[in-house]
Design a protein around this motif. Structure first.
Motif, PDB file in Angstrom:
ATOM      1  N   ILE A  28       0.416  -1.404   0.020  1.00  0.00           N
ATOM      2  CA  ILE A  28       0.159   0.154   0.136  1.00  0.00           C
ATOM      3  C   ILE A  28       0.969   1.250  -0.155  1.00  0.00           C
ATOM      4  N   ALA A  29       1.823   1.647   0.691  1.00  0.00           N
ATOM      5  CA  ALA A  29       2.705   2.046   1.302  1.00  0.00           C
ATOM      6  C   ALA A  29       3.721   2.495  -0.239  1.00  0.00           C
ATOM      7  N   GLU A  30       4.103   1.141  -1.059  1.00  0.00           N
ATOM      8  CA  GLU A  30       4.869   1.525  -2.223  1.00  0.00           C
ATOM      9  C   GLU A  30       3.464   2.164  -3.032  1.00  0.00           C
ATOM     10  N   SER A  31       2.960   2.144  -3.228  1.00  0.00           N
ATOM     11  CA  SER A  31       2.180   2.165  -4.520  1.00  0.00           C
ATOM     12  C   SER A  31       0.909   3.559  -4.201  1.00  0.00           C
ATOM     13  N   ILE A  32       1.184   4.072  -2.982  1.00  0.00           N
ATOM     14  CA  ILE A  32       0.705   5.271  -2.314  1.00  0.00           C
ATOM     15  C   ILE A  32       1.554   6.524  -3.457  1.00  0.00           C
ATOM     16  N   GLN A  33       3.625   5.749  -2.556  1.00  0.00           N
ATOM     17  CA  GLN A  33       4.507   6.567  -2.808  1.00  0.00           C
ATOM     18  C   GLN A  33       4.065   6.396  -4.923  1.00  0.00           C
ATOM     19  N   GLN A  34       4.356   5.431  -5.093  1.00  0.00           N
ATOM     20  CA  GLN A  34       4.145   5.661  -6.389  1.00  0.00           C
ATOM     21  C   GLN A  34       3.044   6.741  -7.655  1.00  0.00           C
ATOM     22  N   ASN A  35       2.394   6.487  -7.357  1.00  0.00           N
ATOM     23  CA  ASN A  35       0.694   6.985  -7.509  1.00  0.00           C
ATOM     24  C   ASN A  35       1.363   8.866  -7.688  1.00  0.00           C
ATOM     25  N   PHE A  36       1.454   9.837  -6.251  1.00  0.00           N
ATOM     26  CA  PHE A  36       2.160  10.336  -5.583  1.00  0.00           C
ATOM     27  C   PHE A  36       2.993  11.009  -6.313  1.00  0.00           C
ATOM     28  N   ARG A  37       4.294  10.009  -7.018  1.00  0.00           N
ATOM     29  CA  ARG A  37       5.426  10.570  -7.598  1.00  0.00           C
ATOM     30  C   ARG A  37       4.832  10.790  -8.860  1.00  0.00           C
ATOM     31  N   THR A  38       3.760  10.245  -9.773  1.00  0.00           N
ATOM     32  CA  THR A  38       3.338   9.408 -10.576  1.00  0.00           C
ATOM     33  C   THR A  38       3.289  11.394 -11.420  1.00  0.00           C
ATOM     34  N   TYR A  39       2.002  11.682 -10.093  1.00  0.00           N
ATOM     35  CA  TYR A  39       1.356  12.996 -10.309  1.00  0.00           C
ATOM     36  C   TYR A  39       2.363  14.197 -10.195  1.00  0.00           C
ATOM     37  N   THR A  40       3.014  14.185  -9.315  1.00  0.00           N
ATOM     38  CA  THR A  40       3.657  15.689  -9.499  1.00  0.00           C
ATOM     39  C   THR A  40       5.153  14.913 -10.732  1.00  0.00           C
ATOM     40  N   GLN A  41       5.076  14.306 -11.003  1.00  0.00           N
ATOM     41  CA  GLN A  41       5.822  14.826 -12.429  1.00  0.00           C
ATOM     42  C   GLN A  41       4.510  14.924 -13.496  1.00  0.00           C
ATOM     43  N   SER A  42       3.513  15.142 -13.580  1.00  0.00           N
ATOM     44  CA  SER A  42       3.070  15.221 -14.493  1.00  0.00           C
ATOM     45  C   SER A  42       1.624  15.761 -13.657  1.00  0.00           C
ATOM     46  N   PRO A  43       1.267  17.161 -13.148  1.00  0.00           N
ATOM     47  CA  PRO A  43       0.181  17.334 -12.192  1.00  0.00           C
ATOM     48  C   PRO A  43      -0.841  17.904 -13.401  1.00  0.00           C
ATOM     49  N   THR A  44      -1.890  16.920 -13.684  1.00  0.00           N
ATOM     50  CA  THR A  44      -2.689  17.073 -14.401  1.00  0.00           C
ATOM     51  C   THR A  44      -4.642  17.060 -13.759  1.00  0.00           C
ATOM     52  N   GLU A  45      -5.535  17.468 -14.728  1.00  0.00           N
ATOM     53  CA  GLU A  45      -6.454  16.864 -14.265  1.00  0.00           C
ATOM     54  C   GLU A  45      -6.567  15.678 -14.056  1.00  0.00           C
ATOM     55  N   GLU A  46      -6.974  14.907 -15.086  1.00  0.00           N
ATOM     56  CA  GLU A  46      -6.712  13.204 -15.546  1.00  0.00           C
ATOM     57  C   GLU A  46      -5.652  12.830 -14.394  1.00  0.00           C
ATOM     58  N   ASN A  47      -4.603  12.876 -13.776  1.00  0.00           N
ATOM     59  CA  ASN A  47      -4.196  12.457 -13.101  1.00  0.00           C
ATOM     60  C   ASN A  47      -4.127  12.689 -11.295  1.00  0.00           C
ATOM     61  N   ALA A  51      -6.979  11.690  -9.603  1.00  0.00           N
ATOM     62  CA  ALA A  51      -7.547  10.207  -9.607  1.00  0.00           C
ATOM     63  C   ALA A  51      -6.198   9.465  -8.691  1.00  0.00           C
ATOM     64  N   LEU A  52      -5.172   9.376  -9.017  1.00  0.00           N
ATOM     65  CA  LEU A  52      -4.200   8.974  -8.442  1.00  0.00           C
ATOM     66  C   LEU A  52      -4.220   9.563  -6.862  1.00  0.00           C
ATOM     67  N   LEU A  53      -4.184  10.388  -6.553  1.00  0.00           N
ATOM     68  CA  LEU A  53      -4.120  10.272  -5.112  1.00  0.00           C
ATOM     69  C   LEU A  53      -5.668  10.526  -4.090  1.00  0.00           C
ATOM     70  N   SER A  54      -6.044   9.920  -4.573  1.00  0.00           N
ATOM     71  CA  SER A  54      -7.183   8.919  -4.370  1.00  0.00           C
ATOM     72  C   SER A  54      -7.043   7.690  -3.865  1.00  0.00           C
ATOM     73  N   MET A  55      -7.187   7.232  -2.159  1.00  0.00           N
ATOM     74  CA  MET A  55      -7.027   6.673  -1.682  1.00  0.00           C
ATOM     75  C   MET A  55      -7.982   4.790  -2.019  1.00  0.00           C
ATOM     76  N   SER A  56      -8.985   5.105  -2.967  1.00  0.00           N
ATOM     77  CA  SER A  56      -9.869   4.555  -3.168  1.00  0.00           C
ATOM     78  C   SER A  56      -9.227   4.045  -5.066  1.00  0.00           C
ATOM     79  N   TYR A  57      -8.252   4.949  -5.292  1.00  0.00           N
ATOM     80  CA  TYR A  57      -7.384   4.432  -6.802  1.00  0.00           C
ATOM     81  C   TYR A  57      -6.596   3.147  -6.045  1.00  0.00           C
ATOM     82  N   THR A  58      -6.311   3.469  -5.082  1.00  0.00           N
ATOM     83  CA  THR A  58      -5.337   2.664  -4.082  1.00  0.00           C
ATOM     84  C   THR A  58      -5.317   1.312  -3.741  1.00  0.00           C
ATOM     85  N   ALA A  59      -7.097   1.230  -3.118  1.00  0.00           N
ATOM     86  CA  ALA A  59      -7.239   0.497  -2.833  1.00  0.00           C
ATOM     87  C   ALA A  59      -7.486  -0.696  -4.017  1.00  0.00           C
TER      88      ALA A  59
END
Length: 299
Positions: free
Chosen positions: A186-205, A207-215
């Motif tokens: 879970i921690a690795e997934s949250i990290q990776q999702n956050f890293r992906t978002y910071t590299q491309s902070p778009t409206e479509e991305n 969802a990556l910061l949602s806990m439901s998305y990680t689950a």
């Protein structure tokens, strides 16, 4: 600019290193029964060693009791309250340290629990470094040589903590503890999702910061994710994401060309005002004030 000669390109070179490390607030104190440090948060890591007695810590709403030789690592931006409840009193040493490398911060958040494990081979080295800090306090003299020695100790502490992280990684690779493995995933997934978002902070991305998305990505329910994560990390997945955001924000605030509004967008806040309110909760100061303090300290 002259081209790099081929012979120089083929050499094995040491890496360029540009990591800022700071330590502050280090002190030893003996207090009596009934003493209480009210709830507080810090913008840096706090490491504490119980020398004698017993301390009760309320950490994110959960209660922990610590005794002599326990070493506690409190993440930045995390609310905590310390109390002495035993008649013989309490003696402790603590200090704060900060670094501007988000990757190292994330490793410490993920693999160093609130109470460091005495079974980890790096534990004794960490204790010995903290004891050396205490010895400096006993001398009471801090000339240039002593200050350099204290800075060297901070580097040694960071290396020991990374050794601790490395052993925890190895243990995880060979464990059959389902809860631990899932919590790390879970921690690795949250990290990776956050890293992906910071590299491309778009409206479509977003969802990556949602806990439901990680689950959903791990094929588990939100309630399972919350229960397992809290059991291992003593905090929620959302709080873990907030810590990643806080650490990343501090890293960006060291870059004066980035506007506060840009930083807010990169780490997933709707606007600068929302980000500023949250940063104040984490650090007790505004992002502008934090940036000003860091720039002044660098002069």
């Amino acid at each position: 600019m002259n081209p790099t000669p081929k012979w120089l390109e083929q050499l094995v070179k040491l890496p360029d290193i540009d990591i800022n490390l700071k330590t502050f607030g280090g002190h030893k104190q003996r207090i009596s029964e009934g003493w209480c440090a009210p709830q507080e948060t810090h913008f840096a890591f706090e490491i504490m060693m119980i020398i004698d007695g017993e301390q009760r810590t309320i950490f994110e709403g959960r209660q922990f009791d610590f005794v002599a030789n326990d070493v506690i690592l409190i993440p930045p931006g995390t609310a905590h309250e310390n109390t002495c409840l035993v008649a013989e009193g309490l003696e402790y040493f603590c200090m704060h340290f900060d670094l501007d490398d988000p990757e190292i911060q994330q490793q410490l958040l993920m693999y160093c629990p609130l109470l460091l494990k005495k079974t980890n081979p790096a534990y004794q080295a960490i204790v010995e470094i903290l004891q050396q800090y205490i010895a400096f306090l006993a001398s009471g003299y801090f000339g240039m040589k002593e200050k350099i020695a204290i800075e060297i100790l901070l580097l040694e502490l960071m290396r020991a903590l990374l050794d601790y992280v490395e052993d925890e990684k190895n243990q995880l690779a060979h464990t059959d503890n389902t809860s631990l493995v899932l919590a790390k995933a879970i921690a690795e997934s949250i990290q990776q999702n956050f890293r992906t978002y910071t590299q491309s902070p778009t409206e479509e991305n977003k969802a990556l910061l949602s806990m439901s998305y990680t689950a959903n990505s791990l094929n588990i329910s939100n309630s399972t994710m919350l229960t397992v994560f809290k059991k291992v990390y003593a905090s929620s997945p959302k709080q873990y994401l907030d810590q990643l955001r806080f650490n990343q924000a501090k890293f960006y605030l060291h870059q004066p060309k980035l506007a506060i509004a840009e930083i807010a967008e990169i780490i997933g806040y709707q606007n600068a005002a929302h980000f500023t309110r949250q940063f104040k909760k984490w650090a007790n100061i505004s992002p502008n004030k934090y940036r000003k303090l860091q720039l002044e300290a660098a002069k």
